[in-house]
Design a protein around this motif. Structure first.
Motif, PDB file in Angstrom:
ATOM      1  N   LEU A  50       0.832  -1.220   0.083  1.00 54.16           N
ATOM      2  CA  LEU A  50       0.066   0.077   0.097  1.00 54.16           C
ATOM      3  C   LEU A  50       0.719   1.354   0.013  1.00 54.16           C
ATOM      4  O   LEU A  50       1.838   1.403   0.755  1.00 54.16           O
ATOM      5  CB  LEU A  50      -0.933  -0.046   1.374  1.00 54.16           C
ATOM      6  N   GLN A  57      -3.401  -5.665  -5.282  1.00 52.17           N
ATOM      7  CA  GLN A  57      -4.211  -4.424  -4.562  1.00 52.17           C
ATOM      8  C   GLN A  57      -5.827  -4.274  -4.729  1.00 52.17           C
ATOM      9  O   GLN A  57      -6.581  -3.330  -5.033  1.00 52.17           O
ATOM     10  CB  GLN A  57      -3.450  -3.176  -5.056  1.00 52.17           C
ATOM     11  N   CYS A  67      -7.474  -3.971   0.666  1.00 56.26           N
ATOM     12  CA  CYS A  67      -6.480  -3.192   1.452  1.00 56.26           C
ATOM     13  C   CYS A  67      -6.805  -3.125   2.925  1.00 56.26           C
ATOM     14  O   CYS A  67      -7.973  -3.327   3.170  1.00 56.26           O
ATOM     15  CB  CYS A  67      -6.436  -1.860   0.995  1.00 56.26           C
ATOM     16  N   CYS A 110      -1.801  -4.889   1.546  1.00 58.63           N
ATOM     17  CA  CYS A 110      -2.748  -5.175   0.580  1.00 58.63           C
ATOM     18  C   CYS A 110      -2.238  -6.600  -0.102  1.00 58.63           C
ATOM     19  O   CYS A 110      -1.250  -7.068   0.100  1.00 58.63           O
ATOM     20  CB  CYS A 110      -3.010  -4.101  -0.425  1.00 58.63           C
TER      21      CYS A 110
END
Length: 896
Positions: free
Chosen positions: A39, A86, A89, A82
């Motif tokens: 992230l 992604q 998250c 994450c």
């Protein structure tokens, strides 16, 4: 957990548990890296999120929009994780009861707000991580008083470039220790069973409130008219005193987030609040800032009472006494609780203890046993920073330029604006970032340096990163490597081949086997890149190269990425030297590959001869007796080539004149004799081109081995250049080699063009001008990447010149050292930046007293972008562990 030797192991040693996980990941037996710290710490203000006509990225998507506006390309958070794509998250949000907004992301100034460019205004630290992220630890320091957002903006805007930056600690919010230490830990029971602990300590003298909101959400993939399927979060059935968020997404199926203590759950959508942002009706009733509005403003209608959405948080309202610590526990799993037994039973803390112990065992194989505890801590935090700085990076330039099916038509200026020549580029990968807040985008030459220390802990990842930059969806069809998202077409120093060779050798040493397949894959693509350099940056075919700013930002008299005010061009000492180094790197790789495939002998010959041509050109441009070496000064300078044919050197003593030292290597007969085709061609070249063979020094050892010395800088010129480099009144600082000689403090270089003065002064800290790269400064500070290359080059010179070749170090001291000893001294000076000295203080923290003496701050290390040329204080991006993480390699190879 122990296993026998295999892929990813050290020769002759049994595997640690972490090495076993690395092997399982490498063979795809188990996906231990599926979840990680991928992230970003800033998604707002990036090029990817900028859809303005003229590329005003900072203004188009400011921090004030981030809590309300869905990101198109990637997400951000604090201490979060994450999956590698992604889709899902998990991060942390906080509210101290006083802030005007929920603390969901780190705050900082934009490039136009800061008096020295963009700058994060928070304190956070990467404390630990294993390469598979089986264990991670992160610390954030959160003030109990209202966060001074406006004050930081206004005061930094008021200050000019000659003033220092106004930092968060300068506001007084940490006085009397009125802040919370928030430590976030992760441990993996399995690749898809991630445990999370949050320890909150009140460092202040009174009890203080804190709202803690662990938050789970989906990256918004459904609002752009491309993918209609929307994933879903919903409230699950409580289990043994734990609240449950159930996540449903096509790619992974079902996942469950268990929140110990049965906190209330808050649900909303990760969709833009158009009403707040643009005064238009919202497409959905619950929007991205709904949880913010519920917590901060008490708006109960802002969250979904049906407890459904694409963003959800567990709400823990706490009152923490002075000096007390509260611990929260969460668990993110791929199976329902009933399938794995007690979620928060006794084994929860046992898993953390086991993963911590395994992390210690893993790093014991890397960190030298004979270094101090302080050096061990610095090295461990450097690795943690490198590993936490992985980020999912998503950017499809063609789609970005054309905009999405849902949304306004692109402004016509965009189609001929930033990156419009890079429409092939389609990135969607986990990449090592320079700094996930200040530089949340990859930079090709930064990444090359990252890979060297990364190879010590995860060779596979380091190799994957180097290969990635050469893939068809990164490298331009013409062979150019992408520089960075602000301008993919800019030119960075060609260090990819160097990094590939270093990673190859580190990998071979750690595993006991050579990965020639990796080396060959890299080499084939680098041939394209080398050809691009020759065709694009050697303007007249004379083996003297241009290149633009070449990563050194403001080091030159002019902005080297812009047309010269004089017209003409600059024949760059550093560009030509980088290409000399590139030739030798490619020669080394070709010779290695030729040991098993004779076809590479021909291309090795090509790079040998090309290097000799470059060496000749450095000393006689176009056969006209013009050279980049100034015999009177004994130093290399850039040469300004004017439209009328006049040439003259610009006598700035800078790193530009030391980069020629990087192009050095030795050919040993025990390698050459095994390659008859290469040997035959080399001998013919030396015999038939005597005017060029002067640039190849040959010696025979007492054992009758023939060695040939390839270097742009011969032994006599080396001594003259080192006289400047090792002079403490010039380049040599107590903490490494400065990027600009200190002599320019009293003797600035000045050049008048059309009534305008172009001037270079010694500036040991931040830049005082807005010359290209104004938030960086190469006019005096110490930079790790070039210092590392200086150290390595001196070691190579020593290999050929031996112990009899000594230089005075420091200049004027009377102390004569071998080049190996000089390299060791430079390594110690660089390492000293981070270590406590006899006075207990770390040079990196300068006069910031809290970092020097407070027991809760003084052992936390920040790895800055560059360092004050006189006192060593850290400057620039505060979390640029990427190339500054090279300190871990220095400690590993040379101690402290």
């Amino acid at each position: 957990m122990r296993a026998t030797r295999g892929r990813g192991t050290r020769p002759g040693k049994s595997l640690t548990a972490e090495e076993q996980r690395l092997r399982e990941e490498s063979t795809r037996a188990h996906h231990w890296k599926r979840w990680g710290p991928y992230l970003s710490e800033r998604a707002w203000g990036t090029v990817r999120e900028d859809y303005s006509p003229y590329g005003t990225a900072w203004e188009y998507f400011p921090h004030d929009h981030a809590r309300s506006r869905a990101f198109r390309w990637s997400e951000d958070g604090i201490g979060g994780i994450c999956d590698r794509h992604q889709y899902v998250c998990l991060s942390l949000a906080l509210w101290n009861g006083s802030d005007p907004i929920l603390k969901e992301r780190l705050f900082g100034l934009t490039g136009n707000e800061g008096n020295h460019g963009e700058d994060v205004k928070e304190y956070y630290f990467y404390l630990d991580s294993t390469p598979t992220h089986s264990y991670m630890r992160f610390l954030y320091k959160y003030p109990q008083a209202a966060f001074p957002y406006a004050w930081l903006v206004e005061e930094n805007r008021r200050r000019d470039r000659r003033a220092s930056e106004f930092e968060l600690i300068d506001t007084g919010v940490f006085d009397a220790d009125r802040y919370f230490d928030v430590v976030v830990e992760y441990a993996k029971a399995t690749p898809d069973d991630v445990l999370m602990r949050i320890h909150i300590t009140n460092r202040g003298p009174e009890a203080a409130p804190l709202h803690v909101l662990p938050t789970i959400w989906f990256r918004n993939t459904w609002s752009w008219g491309l993918y209609a399927i929307r994933p879903r979060l919903r409230r699950g059935t409580p289990v043994n005193g734990a609240s449950v968020v159930q996540a449903s997404i096509d790619y992974y199926g079902e996942r469950w987030l268990f929140c110990d203590g049965a906190p209330p759950l808050l649900f909303t959508e990760n969709s833009s609040n158009g009403q707040r942002l643009w005064g238009i009706d919202n497409e959905v009733p619950y929007v991205k800032d709904g949880i913010n509005d519920y917590i901060v403003h008490g708006r109960t209608e802002a969250i979904n009472p049906a407890q459904l959405g694409t963003k959800a948080a567990a709400h823990y309202p706490l009152q923490i006494g002075p000096g007390e610590t509260t611990t929260l526990r969460l668990r993110f799993m791929d199976v329902a609780a009933s399938a794995r037994g007690a979620v928060f039973g006794a084994n929860f803390d046992e898993i953390f203890a086991t993963r911590q112990r395994e992390a210690d065992e893993f790093y014991a194989t890397i960190v030298p046993a004979d270094v101090s505890e302080d050096a061990r801590s610095v090295m461990r935090q450097a690795f943690a920073g490198l590993l936490w700085s992985k980020q999912y990076y998503h950017y499809d330039v063609s789609r970005w330029l054309r905009c999405d099916p849902v949304g306004p038509e692109p402004a016509p200026q965009r189609l001929t604006g930033r990156n419009h020549k890079w429409t092939h580029l389609h990135n969607s990968d986990v990449i090592s970032m320079p700094d996930k807040w200040e530089y949340p985008w990859y930079a090709a030459w930064d990444l090359a340096f990252h890979c060297v220390p990364l190879a010590l802990v995860d060779c596979d990842f380091a190799k994957e990163q180097l290969i990635l930059m050469l893939r068809e969806w990164y490298m331009h069809p013409n062979g150019q490597l992408p520089a960075y998202e602000w301008a993919f077409g800019d030119v960075n120093p060609p260090v990819h081949a160097w990094a590939a060779w270093r990673v190859y050798k580190i990998d071979e040493k750690r595993r006991g086997t050579a990965d020639r397949r990796f080396l060959e894959r890299v080499f084939q693509k680098l041939l394209l890149n080398f050809t691009w350099w020759v065709n694009r940056k050697d303007a007249e075919g004379r083996n003297v190269f241009e290149g633009g700013f070449l990563g050194l930002d403001n080091i030159g008299v002019f902005d080297r990425s812009a047309p010269l005010p004089t017209g003409g061009r600059i024949e760059q000492s550093d560009a030509t030297s980088w290409m000399g180094m590139y030739c030798l790197n490619m020669l080394t790789i070709a010779l290695e590959l030729a040991r098993e495939n004779p076809a590479y002998e021909d291309v090795a010959s090509k790079f040998f001869e090309h290097f000799v041509y470059i060496s000749r050109a450095m000393n006689d441009i176009g056969g006209k007796g013009i050279e980049l070496w100034d015999a009177q000064d004994g130093f290399y300078y850039d040469v300004l080539h004017l439209p009328n044919g006049q040439r003259f050197p610009m006598k700035v003593r800078s790193m530009v004149g030391l980069i020629p030292l990087f192009a050095v290597d030795t050919l040993d007969s025990d390698i050459v004799d095994k390659l008859p085709g290469f040997k035959r061609r080399m001998q013919w070249f030396i015999e038939n081109r005597p005017e060029l063979s002067d640039h190849v020094e040959t010696e025979t050892t007492p054992e009758s081995h023939v060695r040939r010395f390839l270097s742009l800088v011969n032994r006599d010129r080396l001594r003259q250049a080192l006289r400047y480099m090792l002079d403490e009144s010039e380049f040599l600082s107590p903490y490494g080699v400065r990027a600009l000689s200190r002599i320019h403090r009293d003797h600035p270089y000045s050049l008048w063009v059309n009534g305008v003065e172009h001037r270079v002064d010694y500036e040991p800290a931040e830049s005082t001008s807005g010359v290209f790269g104004g938030n960086s400064n190469w006019r005096g500070p110490v930079w790790f990447p070039v210092n590392y290359l200086i150290i390595e080059s001196l070691q190579k010179y020593h290999y050929f010149l031996g112990d009899d070749y000594k230089v005075e170090c420091p200049t004027g001291s009377g102390q004569m050292l071998t080049l190996w000893e000089v390299a060791a001294e430079l390594s110690r000076r660089l390492t000293r930046l981070f270590l406590r000295g006899p006075d207990g203080r770390r040079p990196v923290y300068g006069g910031t007293e809290k970092f020097q003496s407070d027991p809760h701050w003084r052992d936390l290390i920040l790895f800055y972008e560059y360092f004050h040329g006189d006192d060593g204080a850290g400057i620039g991006a505060s979390h640029q562990t990427g190339w500054t993480g090279l300190v871990a390699k220095l400690i590993q190879q040379s101690g402290e």
